[in-house]
Enzyme design. Sequence first.
Site, PDB file in Angstrom:
ATOM      1  N   ARG A   1       5.404 -18.308  15.522  1.00 38.77           N
ATOM      2  CA  ARG A   1       4.858 -17.015  15.951  1.00 38.77           C
ATOM      3  C   ARG A   1       5.585 -15.937  15.165  1.00 38.77           C
ATOM      4  NH1 ARG A   1       3.794 -14.504  21.904  1.00 38.77           N
ATOM      5  NH2 ARG A   1       2.014 -15.887  21.602  1.00 38.77           N
TER       6      ARG A   1
ATOM      7  N   HIS B   1      -4.831 -15.516  16.740  1.00 39.02           N
ATOM      8  CA  HIS B   1      -4.141 -16.204  17.840  1.00 39.02           C
ATOM      9  C   HIS B   1      -4.998 -17.412  18.273  1.00 39.02           C
ATOM     10  CE1 HIS B   1      -1.401 -17.031  20.933  1.00 39.02           C
ATOM     11  NE2 HIS B   1      -1.622 -16.057  21.779  1.00 39.02           N
TER      12      HIS B   1
ATOM     13  N   GLN C   1      -4.576 -19.724  21.627  1.00 33.67           N
ATOM     14  CA  GLN C   1      -5.054 -19.064  22.845  1.00 33.67           C
ATOM     15  C   GLN C   1      -6.545 -19.340  23.044  1.00 33.67           C
ATOM     16  OE1 GLN C   1      -3.379 -16.731  25.185  1.00 33.67           O
ATOM     17  NE2 GLN C   1      -5.274 -17.169  26.259  1.00 33.67           N
TER      18      GLN C   1
ATOM     19  N   ASP D   1      -7.683  -7.320  26.097  1.00 33.07           N
ATOM     20  CA  ASP D   1      -6.300  -7.584  25.689  1.00 33.07           C
ATOM     21  C   ASP D   1      -5.591  -6.235  25.610  1.00 33.07           C
ATOM     22  OD1 ASP D   1      -3.961  -8.753  24.683  1.00 33.07           O
ATOM     23  OD2 ASP D   1      -4.735  -8.915  22.622  1.00 33.07           O
TER      24      ASP D   1
ATOM     25  N   CYS E   1      -5.715 -12.725  27.790  1.00 32.39           N
ATOM     26  CA  CYS E   1      -4.725 -13.696  27.293  1.00 32.39           C
ATOM     27  C   CYS E   1      -3.366 -13.506  27.958  1.00 32.39           C
ATOM     28  CB  CYS E   1      -4.610 -13.591  25.785  1.00 32.39           C
ATOM     29  SG  CYS E   1      -4.127 -11.954  25.209  1.00 32.39           S
TER      30      CYS E   1
ATOM     31  N   ARG F   1      -3.309 -23.015  28.629  1.00 29.93           N
ATOM     32  CA  ARG F   1      -2.536 -23.034  27.374  1.00 29.93           C
ATOM     33  C   ARG F   1      -1.810 -24.366  27.262  1.00 29.93           C
ATOM     34  NH1 ARG F   1      -0.860 -18.279  25.189  1.00 29.93           N
ATOM     35  NH2 ARG F   1      -0.644 -19.430  23.266  1.00 29.93           N
TER      36      ARG F   1
END
Length: 308
Positions: free
Chosen positions: A106, A133, A136, A228, A268, A296
Site C-alpha cells: 500500500r 484499490h 476492495q 467514499d 469502503c 475483505r
Amino acid sequence: MSLKGRDFLTLKDFTGQEIVDMVNLGIDLKAKQKAGILTPVLAGKTLGMIFQKSSTRTRVSFEVGMYQLGGSALFLSTNDLQIGRGEPIKDTARVLSRYVDGIMIRTYSHADVEELAAYADVPVINGLTDDYHPTQVVADLITIQEHKGQLKGIKFAYVGDGNNMTHSLMIGGAKVGMDVKVACPEGYMPNPDIVALAQQYAAESGGSVTVMHDPKEAIAGVDVVYTDTWASMGQEAEKEVRQKAFAGYTVDSAMMALAKPDAIFMHCLPAYRGYEVTDEVMESAQSVVFDEAENRLHAHKAIMATVM
Ligand code: CP
Ligand code: NVA
C-alpha cells in the site's frame, strides 16, 4: 488457466470471468470458515505486507487471511524498512523475493507498485495506490453478490470524489457487466482515460459506465449506492477546499430514497459522518458496510489463493 504467479495490480489485468471466479472462491472460503472447515491452501507460505499509508481493514484482513490459509504474514512499515532511508524499490523487490512468497503493498504512486512487481520474482498485490484499490472491489463484488444474488445487470451508483475507489469500481463493475453511474463535482471527476477503458470493458460485457455531475440523476432507481471519503490519504491539506467543492454530494436519507426501495448502501470505510455520508444512512438497515468490511478477509484469501 491457472493464475498462479500473476500480479494483482489492477482489475484491468483480469477477465470478467476471472474476477467472478475470485468472488465465488471468496464466498466459498467464507462459508468454509463459518462452518469451521480449515482451508490451509497456503501452508508454509509467507506474505510480506509493505505499508506506506495507514490501514485498519487491509492490514488486519490480509494478516488474518494468510493465517486462515495456513501461512503467515509480515507487517513491514516503510518507516522501518530501508526503503524509507532511500534503498531503491528494485533492490527491495529482489531481496524480499528471496524470503517471501508474495508481497502486498500500500503506497502513493502506482508506478512504484509497477516497479516493485517488475523486479519481484513473487506475485505482488496492490493494497491501494493513489490510482487504484482493486482488492476492495473484490470484497465489494462479494457483498453485492450476497445481497443482490447477481452482479451482471446490477444498477450501481458511485457519488463523490473520482478517486482510486471510483477507478477500481468502474473497471471491476464494467468487467462483470454492471451498469455503473458515477457522479462527481467538476474538477473531481475520475481519470478520463480510465473512464474510456471502463466503457470499453462495459461494451464487451453488456454493462455500461456513465459519468455525470448530478448525484440525484446517478442514484435514481439503482440497486447499490456507494461513496467514499472526499479527502483520500495524502490529500489531508485539501480537506477544507474539498468540503466546499463536495457540497450537495452527501449521501443522506433523501438521496437514498431516490434509489430502489431495497437498495443497499456501501462504503469502503473509513467513513466520515456528516461529510460524504450521514450517520443515519451509515446506521440504517440499508447499510451493508460492515458485511463489506468483513468480506475483505475472504476476498483477500481468494486473491492470495489464486495468485500465490
Ligand atoms: N477500506 C480500506 O482499505 O480500509 P483500510 O484503509 O483500513 O485498510
Ligand atoms: N480513497 C480512500 C480509500 C481508503 C480505503 C483513500 O485512498 O484514502
